[in-house]
Structure formats: C-alpha cells, structure tokens
Design an enzyme around this catalytic site. Structure first.
Site, PDB file in Angstrom:
ATOM      1  N   ASP A  67       0.821  -1.218   0.000  1.00 24.49           N
ATOM      2  CA  ASP A  67       0.000   0.000   0.000  1.00 24.49           C
ATOM      3  C   ASP A  67       0.852   1.266   0.000  1.00 24.49           C
ATOM      4  O   ASP A  67       2.063   1.212   0.217  1.00 24.49           O
ATOM      5  CB  ASP A  67      -0.962  -0.002   1.205  1.00 24.49           C
ATOM      6  CG  ASP A  67      -0.292  -0.470   2.505  1.00 24.49           C
ATOM      7  OD1 ASP A  67       0.939  -0.377   2.616  1.00 24.49           O
ATOM      8  OD2 ASP A  67      -1.017  -0.936   3.402  1.00 24.49           O
ATOM      9  N   ASN A 136      -7.045  -3.225  14.574  1.00 23.21           N
ATOM     10  CA  ASN A 136      -8.445  -3.401  14.170  1.00 23.21           C
ATOM     11  C   ASN A 136      -8.626  -4.586  13.218  1.00 23.21           C
ATOM     12  O   ASN A 136      -9.695  -4.764  12.646  1.00 23.21           O
ATOM     13  CB  ASN A 136      -8.990  -2.112  13.538  1.00 23.21           C
ATOM     14  CG  ASN A 136      -8.277  -1.756  12.234  1.00 23.21           C
ATOM     15  OD1 ASN A 136      -7.398  -2.493  11.779  1.00 23.21           O
ATOM     16  ND2 ASN A 136      -8.645  -0.644  11.632  1.00 23.21           N
ATOM     17  N   HIS A 138      -6.924  -5.109  10.357  1.00 27.90           N
ATOM     18  CA  HIS A 138      -6.677  -4.872   8.925  1.00 27.90           C
ATOM     19  C   HIS A 138      -5.416  -5.584   8.457  1.00 27.90           C
ATOM     20  O   HIS A 138      -4.500  -5.857   9.224  1.00 27.90           O
ATOM     21  CB  HIS A 138      -6.665  -3.375   8.584  1.00 27.90           C
ATOM     22  CG  HIS A 138      -5.465  -2.595   9.017  1.00 27.90           C
ATOM     23  ND1 HIS A 138      -5.475  -1.223   9.136  1.00 27.90           N
ATOM     24  CD2 HIS A 138      -4.197  -2.969   9.350  1.00 27.90           C
ATOM     25  CE1 HIS A 138      -4.273  -0.817   9.518  1.00 27.90           C
ATOM     26  NE2 HIS A 138      -3.488  -1.842   9.655  1.00 27.90           N
ATOM     27  N   GLU A 143      -9.436  -2.144   5.646  1.00 24.17           N
ATOM     28  CA  GLU A 143     -10.004  -1.834   6.952  1.00 24.17           C
ATOM     29  C   GLU A 143     -11.233  -2.712   7.221  1.00 24.17           C
ATOM     30  O   GLU A 143     -11.773  -3.328   6.294  1.00 24.17           O
ATOM     31  CB  GLU A 143     -10.401  -0.350   6.986  1.00 24.17           C
ATOM     32  CG  GLU A 143      -9.223   0.612   6.772  1.00 24.17           C
ATOM     33  CD  GLU A 143      -8.341   0.783   8.016  1.00 24.17           C
ATOM     34  OE1 GLU A 143      -8.051  -0.218   8.700  1.00 24.17           O
ATOM     35  OE2 GLU A 143      -7.922   1.924   8.277  1.00 24.17           O
TER      36      GLU A 143
END
Ligand code: PGA
Length: 261
Positions: A67, A136, A138, A143
């Site tokens: 990313d 979280n 990811h 996400e």
C-alpha cells in the site's frame, strides 16, 4: 493456518527471516509482497544483516508493496516509498527497477490502482506475501468490512488507523485519510502468506484472525481461507489464543511440525 509461537520478539523476527531467506534461496527470482509498519523494521534490519553476511541475495527478486498513502510523493519522508528505501532497499542488492509500490501521487489514483493490480499479475503473481496486522484486524489498508473479494483500490482509513499512524506525522490532520491498497483477494492469491505480529497490543486482533469467525469485519480472518498461510507470533501477541497449547504442540518453539508442515 500454521501458527508459530516464539518466546520473544527477537526469536519471532529470526524465524520470519528464516522463512523469507529460504524462499529466496529456493527461488532466487521470487516475487515478494512487502509490508511496512513498525513490526517490519527489525525484520528488514535482520534481512539486511543476513545479506551483508553473504547469506542471501535479493538481486533477482521482484517486490510489490501492499500500500501507499494517497497524496504523498515518493520523496515525502512519511511515504511508504521513503520507508522502504530507508528500511530495506538501500541496504540490500535488490534492483530498484524491480521494486514496486502503488503511486500515491497519481493524478488518477484508481487508474494507478488498476495498473498496479495488472503489474502484479504480469509479474506472475506473488510468491510470498509479507503481512502485518492492525489492532483493528486490517491487512494492508483493508479496513474492517473491506470486501473479502477486493482488488487493489482506494480505501478510506479508519480513525483508529490514522491515530496509530499519527506518530509519523506532525498532527492527526496531516495524517492521510486515503490510501491505495492491494485487496484482500489480491493478498489471498499469493502463493504463500507470512503474517508477523509482535507485542501485547496485537493479541486481540491475532485471536480474532486465527480463532474468530471468517468475517469482513476482521479482514485478516480471510487468511483462514488460504492454503499456505503462516503466522509468526511472539509470546505477547499469542496471549489471547484459546488453542495456544495446541499450536505449541504442533510446532514446539515455532519449529516445523513432525511431518514437516
Ligand atoms: P505496525 O502496523 O507494524 O506499525 O503495528 C501493522 C499494520 O497496521 O498492518
């Protein structure tokens, strides 16, 4: 999923480095999927160290990072281009022409994302995808609630991800809100996945990934579908696993199982 639990951070990093080095020794022109983040810094240090010691060459490898932030040029000190240069590329013999990251400063980010997905495919797909995990759940910047069928595209970052990454920027407001990330399906197509998690802050996400339901709300749980996914943990990141005893029976001290798997 192959769950390898090592006693501490240093042992976990060494174990992950062993897996990467073995992949490159077996296939010198391997296509590596690379990741960024704090977890990866000691790993890149270890790989650079092994390179300097003459134990591994990256000269024929190709790399694709997961990313990049939208709006940051490759020269921006907080870009992942810059991170990779500083943390890894500058210290090994990888050919810069064969290193790839999404173009976060492209005038048409979705076109850049489509192009990136096509380049991965043109390179023959990824042999070994390195992954971290967010608190979280990811992977990459996929996400919670990201489509498990997703491809490289633009994602809006959650507040918690921006808060976690704020430490690299001057303020929360300067922390980018958008990124180009390879998709969950892109990641699942890699021939092997290697996820590394260290520290107690990751323990809950790790338990959800390995033992929780397969669900887009924890994108890392998609690795449950992968035939060759290895998770390397230190003891702290493993502390919320209900079946920890079982993983440690199959892989004592994070070693291969009795039958080599
Ligand atoms: P970290 O990031 O290694 O900095 O914790 C991992 C991730 O968010 O994927």
């Amino acid at each position: 999923m192959k769950v390898l639990i090592l006693p501490d951070l240093q042992a976990a990093i060494a174990r992950a480095a062993d897996i990467i080095v073995k992949t490159v020794q077996t296939k010198p022109d391997a296509v590596l999927g690379l990741a960024t983040g704090g977890t990866m810094l000691p790993l890149y240090d270890e790989l650079a160290h092994r390179h300097r010691a003459g134990k591994v060459s990256f000269a024929s490898t190709t790399s694709f990072n997961l990313d990049e932030y939208i709006g940051l040029s490759p020269e921006h000190p907080c870009s992942y281009h810059h991170y990779m240069q500083q943390a890894f590329f500058d210290h090994v013999d990888i050919d810069p022409a064969r290193t790839h990251l999404p173009k976060g400063d492209a005038s048409d980010p979705q076109a850049a994302a489509d192009d990136y997905e096509a380049r991965i495919s043109d390179a023959g797909g990824i042999d070994l995808q390195l992954l971290g995990i967010g608190q979280n759940g990811h992977i990459g910047f996929n996400e919670p609630t990201a489509s498990l069928g997703s491809r490289t595209r633009i994602k809006t970052l959650t507040r918690s991800t921006r808060e976690a990454n704020q430490r690299y920027f001057r303020s929360f407001d300067e922390t980018p809100q958008y990124a180009i990330t390879t998709g969950v399906a892109t990641i699942l197509e890699s021939r092997k996945c290697l996820l590394i998690a260290t520290g107690a802050a990751k323990a809950e996400a790790v338990a959800r990934m390995i033992e929780g339901p397969l669900a887009a709300v924890c994108p890392a749980s998609a690795l449950q579908l992968h035939k060759r996914a290895t998770v390397v943990l230190d003891a702290e990141a493993a502390e919320q696993l209900a079946l920890r005893d079982y993983y440690e029976t199959v892989h004592p001290d994070g070693r291969e199982s009795a039958f080599g798997g």
